[in-house]
Design a protein around this motif. Sequence first.
Motif, PDB file in Angstrom:
ATOM      1  N   VAL A   7       0.822  -1.209   0.000  1.00 24.66           N
ATOM      2  CA  VAL A   7       0.000   0.000   0.000  1.00 24.66           C
ATOM      3  C   VAL A   7       0.859   1.263   0.000  1.00 24.66           C
ATOM      4  CG1 VAL A   7      -1.903  -1.091   1.252  1.00 24.66           C
ATOM      5  CG2 VAL A   7      -0.154   0.130   2.518  1.00 24.66           C
ATOM      6  N   GLU A   8       0.250   2.344  -0.476  1.00 20.70           N
ATOM      7  CA  GLU A   8       0.797   3.687  -0.332  1.00 20.70           C
ATOM      8  C   GLU A   8      -0.280   4.507   0.355  1.00 20.70           C
ATOM      9  OE1 GLU A   8       3.809   4.273  -4.072  1.00 20.70           O
ATOM     10  OE2 GLU A   8       1.914   5.331  -4.076  1.00 20.70           O
ATOM     11  N   VAL A   9       0.125   5.308   1.329  1.00 19.93           N
ATOM     12  CA  VAL A   9      -0.821   6.141   2.073  1.00 19.93           C
ATOM     13  C   VAL A   9      -0.381   7.590   1.921  1.00 19.93           C
ATOM     14  CG1 VAL A   9      -1.791   6.648   4.360  1.00 19.93           C
ATOM     15  CG2 VAL A   9      -1.205   4.290   3.748  1.00 19.93           C
ATOM     16  N   SER A  11       4.288   0.694   2.220  1.00 18.67           N
ATOM     17  CA  SER A  11       4.670  -0.567   2.846  1.00 18.67           C
ATOM     18  C   SER A  11       4.484  -1.664   1.812  1.00 18.67           C
ATOM     19  CB  SER A  11       3.790  -0.852   4.065  1.00 18.67           C
ATOM     20  OG  SER A  11       4.062  -2.154   4.560  1.00 18.67           O
ATOM     21  N   ASP A  12       5.428  -2.565   1.733  1.00 15.80           N
ATOM     22  CA  ASP A  12       5.311  -3.687   0.796  1.00 15.80           C
ATOM     23  C   ASP A  12       4.896  -4.975   1.504  1.00 15.80           C
ATOM     24  OD1 ASP A  12       7.638  -4.196   2.148  1.00 15.80           O
ATOM     25  OD2 ASP A  12       8.888  -4.377   0.364  1.00 15.80           O
ATOM     26  N   ARG A  13       4.462  -4.860   2.758  1.00 13.56           N
ATOM     27  CA  ARG A  13       3.996  -6.026   3.513  1.00 13.56           C
ATOM     28  C   ARG A  13       2.708  -6.570   2.901  1.00 13.56           C
ATOM     29  NH1 ARG A  13       5.195  -5.859   9.709  1.00 13.56           N
ATOM     30  NH2 ARG A  13       4.065  -7.762   9.339  1.00 13.56           N
ATOM     31  N   PHE A  14       2.402  -7.840   3.160  1.00 18.96           N
ATOM     32  CA  PHE A  14       1.197  -8.458   2.607  1.00 18.96           C
ATOM     33  C   PHE A  14      -0.074  -7.936   3.271  1.00 18.96           C
ATOM     34  CE2 PHE A  14       2.312 -11.131   6.141  1.00 18.96           C
ATOM     35  CZ  PHE A  14       1.101 -11.465   6.709  1.00 18.96           C
ATOM     36  N   CYS A  15       0.043  -7.407   4.494  1.00 23.00           N
ATOM     37  CA  CYS A  15      -1.098  -6.815   5.192  1.00 23.00           C
ATOM     38  C   CYS A  15      -0.561  -5.763   6.155  1.00 23.00           C
ATOM     39  CB  CYS A  15      -1.875  -7.877   5.961  1.00 23.00           C
ATOM     40  SG  CYS A  15      -3.393  -7.257   6.722  1.00 23.00           S
ATOM     41  N   VAL A  16      -1.197  -4.594   6.165  1.00 24.02           N
ATOM     42  CA  VAL A  16      -0.777  -3.530   7.074  1.00 24.02           C
ATOM     43  C   VAL A  16      -1.962  -3.097   7.924  1.00 24.02           C
ATOM     44  CG1 VAL A  16       1.078  -2.667   5.610  1.00 24.02           C
ATOM     45  CG2 VAL A  16      -1.198  -1.700   5.392  1.00 24.02           C
ATOM     46  N   ALA A  17      -1.658  -2.585   9.103  1.00 24.81           N
ATOM     47  CA  ALA A  17      -2.686  -2.078  10.016  1.00 24.81           C
ATOM     48  C   ALA A  17      -2.543  -0.565  10.080  1.00 24.81           C
ATOM     49  CB  ALA A  17      -2.513  -2.688  11.403  1.00 24.81           C
TER      50      ALA A  17
END
Length: 72
Positions: free
Chosen positions: A31-33, A43-49
């Motif tokens: 994601v990009e925020v 973040s290139d993680r598979f899931c972010v909080a």
Amino acid sequence: MPSEASEPADPRAVRRLTLEKDGPLLVEGPVEVRLEDGTVVSSDRFCVALCRCRRSKRYPWCDTSHRRRTRR
């Protein structure tokens, strides 16, 4: 860490968002925020909080600070 904004590989790609009761917004990544001041973090993680309570010291990422206090 801030990064340059870029176009996603496929703008039609579906991202799953999950709202946790009294917790963070879970987003399937990467994601990009874009923050209020225009800064873009990614973040290139598979899931972010993502923090919804704004108590996180790592905002916009959740650090579980919401657990210290509950909403009435």
